[in-house]
Design a protein around this motif. Structure first.
Motif, PDB file in Angstrom:
ATOM      1  N   MET A 114      -3.820   9.709  10.399  1.00  0.00           N
ATOM      2  CA  MET A 114      -3.011   9.723  11.615  1.00  0.00           C
ATOM      3  C   MET A 114      -1.892  10.739  11.434  1.00  0.00           C
ATOM      4  SD  MET A 114      -2.780   5.694  12.815  1.00  0.00           S
ATOM      5  CE  MET A 114      -2.376   4.969  11.230  1.00  0.00           C
ATOM      6  N   PRO A 115      -1.315  11.237  12.525  1.00  0.00           N
ATOM      7  CA  PRO A 115      -0.209  12.191  12.395  1.00  0.00           C
ATOM      8  C   PRO A 115       0.907  11.608  11.535  1.00  0.00           C
ATOM      9  CG  PRO A 115      -0.963  12.094  14.661  1.00  0.00           C
ATOM     10  CD  PRO A 115      -1.670  10.990  13.931  1.00  0.00           C
ATOM     11  N   PRO A 116       1.473  12.383  10.601  1.00  0.00           N
ATOM     12  CA  PRO A 116       2.507  11.862   9.691  1.00  0.00           C
ATOM     13  C   PRO A 116       3.692  11.233  10.405  1.00  0.00           C
ATOM     14  CG  PRO A 116       1.749  14.021   8.975  1.00  0.00           C
ATOM     15  CD  PRO A 116       1.133  13.782  10.313  1.00  0.00           C
ATOM     16  N   GLU A 117       4.139  11.847  11.503  1.00  0.00           N
ATOM     17  CA  GLU A 117       5.307  11.314  12.215  1.00  0.00           C
ATOM     18  C   GLU A 117       5.010   9.937  12.817  1.00  0.00           C
ATOM     19  OE1 GLU A 117       3.017  13.960  15.105  1.00  0.00           O
ATOM     20  OE2 GLU A 117       3.607  13.983  12.988  1.00  0.00           O
ATOM     21  N   PHE A 118       3.750   9.696  13.106  1.00  0.00           N
ATOM     22  CA  PHE A 118       3.357   8.408  13.679  1.00  0.00           C
ATOM     23  C   PHE A 118       3.442   7.297  12.635  1.00  0.00           C
ATOM     24  CE2 PHE A 118       0.065   5.268  14.763  1.00  0.00           C
ATOM     25  CZ  PHE A 118       0.435   4.945  16.061  1.00  0.00           C
ATOM     26  N   LEU A 119       3.123   7.624  11.396  1.00  0.00           N
ATOM     27  CA  LEU A 119       3.108   6.615  10.337  1.00  0.00           C
ATOM     28  C   LEU A 119       4.480   5.992  10.115  1.00  0.00           C
ATOM     29  CD1 LEU A 119       0.783   8.424   7.774  1.00  0.00           C
ATOM     30  CD2 LEU A 119       0.196   6.536   9.293  1.00  0.00           C
ATOM     31  N   LEU A 120       5.543   6.756  10.349  1.00  0.00           N
ATOM     32  CA  LEU A 120       6.898   6.215  10.186  1.00  0.00           C
ATOM     33  C   LEU A 120       7.170   5.101  11.188  1.00  0.00           C
ATOM     34  CD1 LEU A 120       8.833   9.579   9.711  1.00  0.00           C
ATOM     35  CD2 LEU A 120       8.117   7.962   7.934  1.00  0.00           C
ATOM     36  N   GLU A 121       6.640   5.259  12.406  1.00  0.00           N
ATOM     37  CA  GLU A 121       6.842   4.245  13.433  1.00  0.00           C
ATOM     38  C   GLU A 121       5.979   3.011  13.180  1.00  0.00           C
ATOM     39  OE1 GLU A 121       7.804   6.304  17.548  1.00  0.00           O
ATOM     40  OE2 GLU A 121       6.022   7.224  16.636  1.00  0.00           O
ATOM     41  N   VAL A 122       4.790   3.223  12.599  1.00  0.00           N
ATOM     42  CA  VAL A 122       3.871   2.115  12.331  1.00  0.00           C
ATOM     43  C   VAL A 122       4.548   1.048  11.481  1.00  0.00           C
ATOM     44  CG1 VAL A 122       1.806   1.473  11.018  1.00  0.00           C
ATOM     45  CG2 VAL A 122       1.724   3.391  12.629  1.00  0.00           C
ATOM     46  N   PHE A 123       5.310   1.484  10.469  1.00  0.00           N
ATOM     47  CA  PHE A 123       5.968   0.538   9.577  1.00  0.00           C
ATOM     48  C   PHE A 123       6.918  -0.371  10.357  1.00  0.00           C
ATOM     49  CE2 PHE A 123       9.421  -0.606   6.629  1.00  0.00           C
ATOM     50  CZ  PHE A 123       8.678  -1.271   5.655  1.00  0.00           C
ATOM     51  N   GLU A 124       7.694   0.211  11.270  1.00  0.00           N
ATOM     52  CA  GLU A 124       8.645  -0.573  12.061  1.00  0.00           C
ATOM     53  C   GLU A 124       7.911  -1.549  12.978  1.00  0.00           C
ATOM     54  OE1 GLU A 124      11.223   2.050  14.141  1.00  0.00           O
ATOM     55  OE2 GLU A 124      11.946   3.062  12.320  1.00  0.00           O
ATOM     56  N   TRP A 125       6.835  -1.113  13.611  1.00  0.00           N
ATOM     57  CA  TRP A 125       6.078  -1.985  14.507  1.00  0.00           C
ATOM     58  C   TRP A 125       5.471  -3.160  13.742  1.00  0.00           C
ATOM     59  CZ3 TRP A 125       3.250   2.878  16.680  1.00  0.00           C
ATOM     60  CH2 TRP A 125       4.133   3.585  17.521  1.00  0.00           C
TER      61      TRP A 125
END
Length: 208
Positions: A114-125
Protein backbone atom coordinates in the motif's frame (compact mmCIF):
# COMPACT_ATOMS: atom_id res chain seq x y z
CA UNK A 1 -34.58 10.27 -37.11
CA UNK A 2 -33.02 7.11 -35.59
CA UNK A 3 -33.63 5.73 -32.15
CA UNK A 4 -31.52 6.96 -29.29
CA UNK A 5 -29.27 4.61 -27.33
CA UNK A 6 -31.88 4.62 -24.55
CA UNK A 7 -34.67 3.53 -26.94
CA UNK A 8 -32.89 1.19 -29.32
CA UNK A 9 -31.90 -2.44 -28.83
CA UNK A 10 -28.83 -3.15 -26.74
CA UNK A 11 -26.12 -5.15 -28.44
CA UNK A 12 -24.84 -8.13 -26.45
CA UNK A 13 -23.32 -11.51 -27.35
CA UNK A 14 -26.08 -13.05 -25.19
CA UNK A 15 -28.98 -12.02 -27.43
CA UNK A 16 -29.63 -11.27 -31.10
CA UNK A 17 -31.78 -8.16 -31.35
CA UNK A 18 -32.59 -8.91 -35.02
CA UNK A 19 -33.89 -12.46 -34.58
CA UNK A 20 -35.00 -12.02 -30.92
CA UNK A 21 -33.17 -15.21 -30.02
CA UNK A 22 -30.87 -16.05 -27.14
CA UNK A 23 -27.25 -16.72 -28.05
CA UNK A 24 -24.82 -19.17 -26.50
CA UNK A 25 -21.88 -17.26 -25.02
CA UNK A 26 -18.68 -18.15 -26.85
CA UNK A 27 -15.44 -18.16 -24.92
CA UNK A 28 -14.86 -16.22 -21.73
CA UNK A 29 -16.75 -12.99 -22.18
CA UNK A 30 -15.55 -9.90 -20.37
CA UNK A 31 -18.09 -7.97 -18.28
CA UNK A 32 -17.88 -5.14 -20.82
CA UNK A 33 -18.63 -7.54 -23.69
CA UNK A 34 -21.60 -9.02 -21.85
CA UNK A 35 -23.15 -5.56 -21.47
CA UNK A 36 -22.11 -4.42 -24.93
CA UNK A 37 -19.73 -1.73 -23.71
CA UNK A 38 -16.24 -0.54 -24.59
CA UNK A 39 -13.74 -1.11 -21.73
CA UNK A 40 -13.42 2.12 -19.76
CA UNK A 41 -13.22 3.14 -16.13
CA UNK A 42 -15.71 6.06 -16.28
CA UNK A 43 -19.27 4.71 -16.47
CA UNK A 44 -22.61 6.38 -15.95
CA UNK A 45 -24.34 4.46 -13.16
CA UNK A 46 -27.83 5.32 -14.33
CA UNK A 47 -27.13 4.39 -17.95
CA UNK A 48 -25.50 1.13 -16.82
CA UNK A 49 -28.56 0.17 -14.75
CA UNK A 50 -30.93 1.03 -17.61
CA UNK A 51 -28.81 -1.12 -19.93
CA UNK A 52 -29.06 -4.00 -17.46
CA UNK A 53 -32.85 -3.68 -17.33
CA UNK A 54 -33.19 -3.65 -21.12
CA UNK A 55 -30.96 -6.68 -21.51
CA UNK A 56 -32.77 -8.43 -18.66
CA UNK A 57 -36.01 -8.14 -20.61
CA UNK A 58 -34.32 -9.98 -23.46
CA UNK A 59 -32.60 -12.80 -21.58
CA UNK A 60 -34.42 -13.27 -18.26
CA UNK A 61 -35.82 -16.82 -17.80
CA UNK A 62 -39.26 -15.39 -16.96
CA UNK A 63 -39.55 -14.14 -20.54
CA UNK A 64 -38.74 -17.61 -21.88
CA UNK A 65 -41.04 -19.67 -19.69
CA UNK A 66 -42.93 -21.07 -22.69
CA UNK A 67 -39.78 -22.05 -24.60
CA UNK A 68 -38.20 -25.48 -24.74
CA UNK A 69 -36.06 -26.69 -21.78
CA UNK A 70 -32.77 -26.02 -23.58
CA UNK A 71 -33.73 -22.39 -24.22
CA UNK A 72 -34.88 -21.90 -20.62
CA UNK A 73 -31.56 -23.32 -19.40
CA UNK A 74 -29.69 -20.98 -21.74
CA UNK A 75 -31.73 -18.06 -20.41
CA UNK A 76 -30.67 -18.93 -16.86
CA UNK A 77 -27.00 -19.08 -17.85
CA UNK A 78 -27.18 -15.82 -19.78
CA UNK A 79 -28.97 -14.06 -16.93
CA UNK A 80 -26.26 -15.26 -14.53
CA UNK A 81 -23.60 -13.88 -16.92
CA UNK A 82 -25.45 -10.58 -17.06
CA UNK A 83 -25.78 -10.27 -13.28
CA UNK A 84 -22.10 -11.10 -12.74
CA UNK A 85 -21.02 -8.51 -15.30
CA UNK A 86 -23.25 -5.87 -13.71
CA UNK A 87 -21.91 -6.59 -10.20
CA UNK A 88 -18.37 -5.97 -11.45
CA UNK A 89 -19.02 -2.86 -13.52
CA UNK A 90 -21.45 -1.15 -11.14
CA UNK A 91 -18.90 -1.19 -8.30
CA UNK A 92 -16.07 1.33 -8.73
CA UNK A 93 -13.56 -0.84 -6.86
CA UNK A 94 -14.41 -4.09 -8.66
CA UNK A 95 -14.40 -2.33 -12.03
CA UNK A 96 -10.95 -0.84 -11.42
CA UNK A 97 -9.64 -4.14 -10.06
CA UNK A 98 -10.87 -5.98 -13.16
CA UNK A 99 -9.34 -3.41 -15.52
CA UNK A 100 -5.93 -3.56 -13.81
CA UNK A 101 -5.83 -7.36 -14.06
CA UNK A 102 -7.11 -7.39 -17.65
CA UNK A 103 -4.31 -5.01 -18.66
CA UNK A 104 -1.67 -7.33 -17.22
CA UNK A 105 -1.24 -5.53 -13.92
CA UNK A 106 -0.59 -7.37 -10.65
CA UNK A 107 -3.42 -8.96 -8.70
CA UNK A 108 -3.88 -8.40 -4.98
CA UNK A 109 -2.13 -11.73 -4.33
CA UNK A 110 0.86 -10.66 -6.42
CA UNK A 111 1.27 -7.22 -4.86
CA UNK A 112 -0.08 -6.53 -1.37
CA UNK A 113 1.77 -3.25 -0.82
CA UNK A 114 0.00 0.00 0.00
CA UNK A 115 1.19 3.60 -0.42
CA UNK A 116 3.62 4.43 2.44
CA UNK A 117 1.69 7.54 3.51
CA UNK A 118 -1.43 5.42 3.89
CA UNK A 119 0.24 3.00 6.30
CA UNK A 120 0.73 5.78 8.86
CA UNK A 121 -3.03 6.34 9.00
CA UNK A 122 -3.79 2.61 9.20
CA UNK A 123 -2.11 2.40 12.61
CA UNK A 124 -4.34 5.16 14.02
CA UNK A 125 -7.52 3.61 12.59
CA UNK A 126 -6.65 0.20 14.02
CA UNK A 127 -6.08 1.73 17.46
CA UNK A 128 -9.45 3.48 17.36
CA UNK A 129 -11.23 0.27 16.34
CA UNK A 130 -9.60 -1.77 19.08
CA UNK A 131 -10.46 0.91 21.64
CA UNK A 132 -14.10 0.92 20.52
CA UNK A 133 -14.34 -2.87 20.67
CA UNK A 134 -12.86 -2.99 24.16
CA UNK A 135 -14.88 -0.06 25.51
CA UNK A 136 -18.25 -1.65 24.90
CA UNK A 137 -21.74 -0.42 24.06
CA UNK A 138 -22.54 3.21 24.87
CA UNK A 139 -18.94 4.27 25.50
CA UNK A 140 -17.40 7.55 24.24
CA UNK A 141 -15.06 5.45 22.07
CA UNK A 142 -18.10 3.96 20.34
CA UNK A 143 -19.59 7.41 19.87
CA UNK A 144 -16.43 8.56 18.09
CA UNK A 145 -16.89 5.82 15.47
CA UNK A 146 -19.36 7.95 13.52
CA UNK A 147 -16.75 10.65 12.94
CA UNK A 148 -14.15 8.04 12.05
CA UNK A 149 -16.56 6.46 9.58
CA UNK A 150 -17.09 9.81 7.85
CA UNK A 151 -13.33 10.34 7.62
CA UNK A 152 -12.81 6.89 6.11
CA UNK A 153 -15.57 7.44 3.55
CA UNK A 154 -13.87 10.69 2.49
CA UNK A 155 -10.51 8.89 2.28
CA UNK A 156 -12.02 6.14 0.16
CA UNK A 157 -13.57 8.69 -2.20
CA UNK A 158 -10.24 10.47 -2.54
CA UNK A 159 -8.38 7.22 -3.24
CA UNK A 160 -10.89 6.11 -5.87
CA UNK A 161 -10.70 9.54 -7.52
CA UNK A 162 -6.95 8.99 -7.83
CA UNK A 163 -7.49 5.51 -9.25
CA UNK A 164 -10.04 6.82 -11.70
CA UNK A 165 -7.68 9.54 -12.91
CA UNK A 166 -4.92 6.96 -13.44
CA UNK A 167 -7.30 4.73 -15.42
CA UNK A 168 -8.59 7.53 -17.65
CA UNK A 169 -7.65 6.94 -20.36
CA UNK A 170 -6.70 3.32 -19.81
CA UNK A 171 -2.93 2.84 -19.60
CA UNK A 172 -1.22 0.52 -22.10
CA UNK A 173 -1.20 -3.19 -21.29
CA UNK A 174 1.73 -4.05 -19.06
CA UNK A 175 2.30 -0.42 -18.06
CA UNK A 176 4.33 0.20 -14.91
CA UNK A 177 1.51 2.49 -13.76
CA UNK A 178 -0.65 -0.57 -13.14
CA UNK A 179 1.44 -1.56 -10.11
CA UNK A 180 0.91 1.90 -8.62
CA UNK A 181 -2.83 1.63 -9.23
CA UNK A 182 -2.83 -1.79 -7.56
CA UNK A 183 -1.25 -0.31 -4.41
CA UNK A 184 -3.96 2.34 -4.27
CA UNK A 185 -6.60 -0.34 -4.74
CA UNK A 186 -5.04 -2.29 -1.88
CA UNK A 187 -5.61 0.74 0.34
CA UNK A 188 -9.23 0.96 -0.81
CA UNK A 189 -9.70 -2.73 -0.06
CA UNK A 190 -8.44 -2.05 3.46
CA UNK A 191 -10.81 0.92 3.78
CA UNK A 192 -13.73 -1.21 2.61
CA UNK A 193 -12.92 -3.83 5.22
CA UNK A 194 -12.51 -1.23 7.98
CA UNK A 195 -15.80 0.46 7.12
CA UNK A 196 -17.49 -2.93 7.29
CA UNK A 197 -16.00 -3.53 10.73
CA UNK A 198 -17.23 -0.13 11.94
CA UNK A 199 -20.71 -0.89 10.60
CA UNK A 200 -20.75 -4.18 12.50
CA UNK A 201 -19.65 -2.51 15.76
CA UNK A 202 -22.24 0.26 15.39
CA UNK A 203 -24.99 -2.33 14.91
CA UNK A 204 -24.39 -3.35 18.51
CA UNK A 205 -25.40 0.12 19.66
CA UNK A 206 -29.05 0.66 20.69
CA UNK A 207 -31.20 2.55 18.20
CA UNK A 208 -32.16 6.10 18.96
Amino acid sequence: MGKTEEQGPVESPLFCARTKRLLEARGNLTPFEVLGLTPSYPLDDGALRRRLLRLSRQVHPDFHGQDDPATRELAERNMAELNTAFRILSDDFRRADWLVRSLGGPSEDQDREMPPEFLLEVFEWNEALEEARAAGVGSPARARLAAQEEALVRERRRAMDEVGAMLTPLPPAGSAALADIRRRLNSVRYLNRTLQEIAEIRLEEPAG
